[in-house]
Design a protein around this motif. Structure first.
Motif, mmCIF file in Angstrom:
data_model
loop_
_atom_site.group_PDB
_atom_site.id
_atom_site.type_symbol
_atom_site.label_atom_id
_atom_site.label_comp_id
_atom_site.label_asym_id
_atom_site.label_seq_id
_atom_site.Cartn_x
_atom_site.Cartn_y
_atom_site.Cartn_z
ATOM 1 N N ARG A 96 -0.605 7.741 -11.368
ATOM 2 C CA ARG A 96 -1.398 6.882 -10.489
ATOM 3 C C ARG A 96 -2.634 7.638 -10.001
ATOM 4 N NH1 ARG A 96 1.393 2.425 -8.494
ATOM 5 N NH2 ARG A 96 3.623 2.353 -8.954
ATOM 6 N N LYS A 97 -3.670 6.846 -9.733
ATOM 7 C CA LYS A 97 -4.889 7.423 -9.183
ATOM 8 C C LYS A 97 -5.670 6.325 -8.461
ATOM 9 C CE LYS A 97 -8.673 10.554 -10.389
ATOM 10 N NZ LYS A 97 -9.377 11.253 -11.493
ATOM 11 N N PHE A 98 -6.356 6.706 -7.367
ATOM 12 C CA PHE A 98 -7.087 5.719 -6.573
ATOM 13 C C PHE A 98 -8.138 5.010 -7.415
ATOM 14 C CE2 PHE A 98 -10.851 4.661 -4.061
ATOM 15 C CZ PHE A 98 -10.292 3.765 -3.157
ATOM 16 N N ASP A 99 -8.216 3.676 -7.197
ATOM 17 C CA ASP A 99 -9.196 2.865 -7.906
ATOM 18 C C ASP A 99 -9.650 1.751 -6.966
ATOM 19 O OD1 ASP A 99 -10.781 1.526 -9.674
ATOM 20 O OD2 ASP A 99 -9.328 1.518 -11.304
ATOM 21 N N VAL A 100 -10.969 1.492 -6.961
ATOM 22 C CA VAL A 100 -11.520 0.498 -6.035
ATOM 23 C C VAL A 100 -11.029 -0.911 -6.376
ATOM 24 C CG1 VAL A 100 -13.649 -0.569 -5.209
ATOM 25 C CG2 VAL A 100 -13.553 1.901 -5.579
ATOM 26 N N ILE A 101 -10.954 -1.234 -7.661
ATOM 27 C CA ILE A 101 -10.620 -2.610 -8.061
ATOM 28 C C ILE A 101 -9.222 -3.016 -7.599
ATOM 29 C CG2 ILE A 101 -10.256 -4.121 -10.048
ATOM 30 C CD1 ILE A 101 -12.554 -2.702 -11.425
ATOM 31 N N PRO A 102 -8.153 -2.261 -7.908
ATOM 32 C CA PRO A 102 -6.845 -2.672 -7.384
ATOM 33 C C PRO A 102 -6.768 -2.653 -5.865
ATOM 34 C CG PRO A 102 -6.715 -0.506 -8.421
ATOM 35 C CD PRO A 102 -8.041 -1.082 -8.767
ATOM 36 N N PHE A 119 0.808 -1.223 0.000
ATOM 37 C CA PHE A 119 0.000 0.000 0.000
ATOM 38 C C PHE A 119 0.843 1.275 0.000
ATOM 39 C CE2 PHE A 119 -3.316 -2.937 1.249
ATOM 40 C CZ PHE A 119 -4.407 -2.434 0.571
ATOM 41 N N ILE A 120 1.894 1.324 0.838
ATOM 42 C CA ILE A 120 2.665 2.569 0.945
ATOM 43 C C ILE A 120 3.689 2.690 -0.184
ATOM 44 C CG2 ILE A 120 4.259 3.884 2.388
ATOM 45 C CD1 ILE A 120 2.862 2.763 4.828
ATOM 46 N N TYR A 121 4.519 1.655 -0.376
ATOM 47 C CA TYR A 121 5.596 1.749 -1.374
ATOM 48 C C TYR A 121 5.075 1.526 -2.794
ATOM 49 C CZ TYR A 121 10.111 1.080 -3.625
ATOM 50 O OH TYR A 121 11.197 1.187 -4.458
ATOM 51 N N GLU A 122 4.391 0.406 -3.017
ATOM 52 C CA GLU A 122 3.904 0.090 -4.361
ATOM 53 C C GLU A 122 2.586 0.780 -4.690
ATOM 54 O OE1 GLU A 122 5.159 -1.578 -6.857
ATOM 55 O OE2 GLU A 122 7.038 -2.077 -5.845
ATOM 56 N N LYS A 123 1.946 1.369 -3.695
ATOM 57 C CA LYS A 123 0.661 2.064 -3.904
ATOM 58 C C LYS A 123 -0.333 1.155 -4.633
ATOM 59 C CE LYS A 123 2.586 6.714 -3.800
ATOM 60 N NZ LYS A 123 3.900 6.285 -3.296
ATOM 61 N N GLY A 124 -0.572 -0.011 -4.014
ATOM 62 C CA GLY A 124 -1.451 -0.988 -4.630
ATOM 63 C C GLY A 124 -2.904 -0.583 -4.679
ATOM 64 N N TYR A 125 -3.258 0.527 -4.062
ATOM 65 C CA TYR A 125 -4.647 0.990 -4.091
ATOM 66 C C TYR A 125 -4.922 1.907 -5.282
ATOM 67 C CZ TYR A 125 -2.368 5.093 -2.049
ATOM 68 O OH TYR A 125 -1.526 6.161 -1.830
ATOM 69 N N GLN A 126 -3.942 2.083 -6.166
ATOM 70 C CA GLN A 126 -4.102 2.989 -7.298
ATOM 71 C C GLN A 126 -3.957 2.241 -8.614
ATOM 72 O OE1 GLN A 126 -0.935 5.802 -6.237
ATOM 73 N NE2 GLN A 126 -2.478 7.334 -5.739
ATOM 74 N N SER A 127 -4.648 2.717 -9.638
ATOM 75 C CA SER A 127 -4.438 2.247 -11.004
ATOM 76 C C SER A 127 -3.386 3.131 -11.669
ATOM 77 C CB SER A 127 -5.743 2.285 -11.796
ATOM 78 O OG SER A 127 -6.264 3.611 -11.832
ATOM 79 N N THR A 128 -2.745 2.636 -12.708
ATOM 80 C CA THR A 128 -1.620 3.336 -13.330
ATOM 81 C C THR A 128 -1.867 3.568 -14.819
ATOM 82 O OG1 THR A 128 -0.459 1.251 -13.790
ATOM 83 C CG2 THR A 128 -0.003 2.337 -11.679
ATOM 84 N N ILE A 160 -6.131 -6.017 -1.067
ATOM 85 C CA ILE A 160 -6.607 -6.483 0.236
ATOM 86 C C ILE A 160 -6.866 -7.987 0.198
ATOM 87 C CG2 ILE A 160 -8.493 -6.331 1.895
ATOM 88 C CD1 ILE A 160 -8.772 -3.383 1.166
ATOM 89 N N GLY A 161 -7.493 -8.461 -0.876
ATOM 90 C CA GLY A 161 -7.782 -9.878 -0.995
ATOM 91 C C GLY A 161 -6.528 -10.734 -1.023
ATOM 92 N N SER A 162 -5.528 -10.298 -1.785
ATOM 93 C CA SER A 162 -4.272 -11.059 -1.823
ATOM 94 C C SER A 162 -3.581 -11.038 -0.464
ATOM 95 C CB SER A 162 -3.350 -10.478 -2.890
ATOM 96 O OG SER A 162 -3.002 -9.129 -2.593
#
Length: 423
Positions: free
Chosen positions: A326-332, A49-58, A337-339
């Motif tokens: 990057r920008k916040f996206d619900v799907i990623p 979440f912090i480093y890879e910013k997994g909550y955002q689409s690219t 979270i699931g992974s």
């Protein structure tokens, strides 16, 4: 048969199965479990979440680059003065993202088609038999005529004469004034997924600012005008060394943007990389150093076609645009979270391995974790010829009787504790 099908369908829709769990009071296994879970949690929060910013689409950008050089050079070679402007020292002149700025040269003037001897060392000979007529040598200047020149002891060739002598490279470089040339870069990027278009001429950079500014990594990091000498030094090279034999410099325009913030925060960063051409400092492969090419200007003199040949040594500039928005996206976010939740299962697997195979009381824990049944001797409701309702009623009574005596049975699972059995 009909009752069986009805019961099966009823059980499928109205019953819920849950895994059986065993609470184990063991310090070592408990500490291992919590440490693994803590590591997984740190990985999910810190890395994903912090480093890879997994909550955002690219998205990456579609880019366009325009360049313009400015500056005047002066040379005085053997008393011949010459002024060089942009039309003379930039190749090609279209303002592309990749071009060459001439810093040194070897000039051969007044060449015309004819027969003349090769340079010493190119194709030496002692007689005409050493010069095969009509053949070419890869490093030669033309087609051999079959004659050995007695003065130079080299083969005569049909070529542009006199042939070029490039054994001696001028030092210091003839166009040291190139250090003061300036480069203007205009770059536009579009992020199609997010529908955002940006230019390196960001807010606050207008015509008045551009007329005065000069790029500096700390004082003026957004100025799009760069001095050649600064580009070379920021890439780690020495200007005089690279100007003598030529080389290549990469200018990277980096667009790393976070569109969760205001678009105005999306600004370019410039980085400079020496690619090759400085043998004394970074280029250890001495077989082919520098960068050069040949360029000819043709003209007619007394109805005879002639040319002026220049072997150009220059600095090749490659402007490279790299981008990531990057920008916040619900799907990623849900995927991350699931992974992460799935990785938590690693703690259970590791602890089960320790519990069932490594601890001294592993057999005891196996008995607690797994329930073994033998179905061969179990009667079913058909053997008693009971109706389904009577069967389930007897089964409920049996369970009630078992529950009342469960805590009194020394081998019951609900009341089991870790004990030592002495034979």
């Amino acid at each position: 048969m009909r009752n069986k099908i009805t019961n099966a369908i009823s059980d499928f829709f109205f019953e819920y199965e849950t895994p059986r769990q065993v609470l184990v009071r063991n310090r070592r296994v408990g500490v291992v479990c919590r440490l693994i879970q803590l590591g997984v949690l740190a990985y999910i929060i810190g890395w994903v979440f912090i480093y890879e910013k997994g909550y955002q689409s690219t998205d990456t950008a579609v880019s366009s680059v325009f360049t313009k050089m400015k500056g005047v050079g002066y040379t005085n070679v053997e008393g011949v003065e010459k002024v060089w402007d942009v039309a003379d020292y930039v190749f090609p002149p279209q303002g592309d993202a990749s071009f060459v700025v001439m810093t040194n040269y070897i000039i051969t003037e007044g060449q015309s088609l004819g027969k003349c001897p090769e340079l010493p060392g190119k194709h030496n000979c002692t007689s005409n038999t050493d010069c095969e007529g009509g053949s070419f040598k890869r490093t030669g200047h033309g087609s051999m005529t079959g004659i050995c020149d007695n003065t130079t002891k080299t083969c005569e060739v049909l070529a542009w004469c006199p042939v070029e002598d490039d054994h001696h490279i001028p030092e210091p470089p003839l166009l040291m004034s190139a250090e003061n040339y300036t480069l203007f870069i205009k770059n536009s990027v579009t992020f199609p997924i997010f529908g955002v278009t940006r230019s390196n001429l960001v807010e606050g950079i207008d015509a008045h600012y551009i007329s005065k500014c000069l790029y500096h990594p700390e004082k003026s990091p957004l100025c799009p005008i760069f001095k050649m000498g600064d580009i070379i030094s920021l890439s780690g090279f020495n200007f005089e060394t690279i100007a003598k034999v030529g080389g290549a410099i990469g200018i990277v325009v980096d667009w790393t943007c976070n569109f969760d913030l205001d678009v105005r925060h999306c600004k370019p960063k410039y980085n400079f990389h020496g690619l090759y051409g400085n043998p004394d400092e970074k280029d250890k492969a001495r077989a082919s150093v520098g960068y050069n090419f040949r360029f000819a200007r043709h003209y007619f003199e007394d109805k005879v076609q002639k040319r002026t040949l220049l072997k150009v040594f220059g600095i090749r500039l490659d402007i490279i645009v790299q981008s990531l928005a990057r920008k916040f996206d619900v799907i990623p976010t849900l995927t991350a979270i699931g992974s992460g939740v799935g990785i938590f299962g690693v703690a259970t697997v590791v602890c089960d391995l320790v519990l069932l195979y490594l601890l001294p009381k592993r057999q005891f824990y196996k008995n607690m974790k797994f329930k073994y049944t033998d179905t061969h001797g179990q009667p079913d409701n058909d053997s008693f010829d009971l109706e389904p309702n009577n069967y389930y009623g007897l089964e409920a009574k049996a369970e009630h009787v078992q529950d009342t005596g469960r805590y009194n049975e020394p081998d019951s699972e609900a009341g089991s504790t870790e004990t030592e059995t002495h034979k």
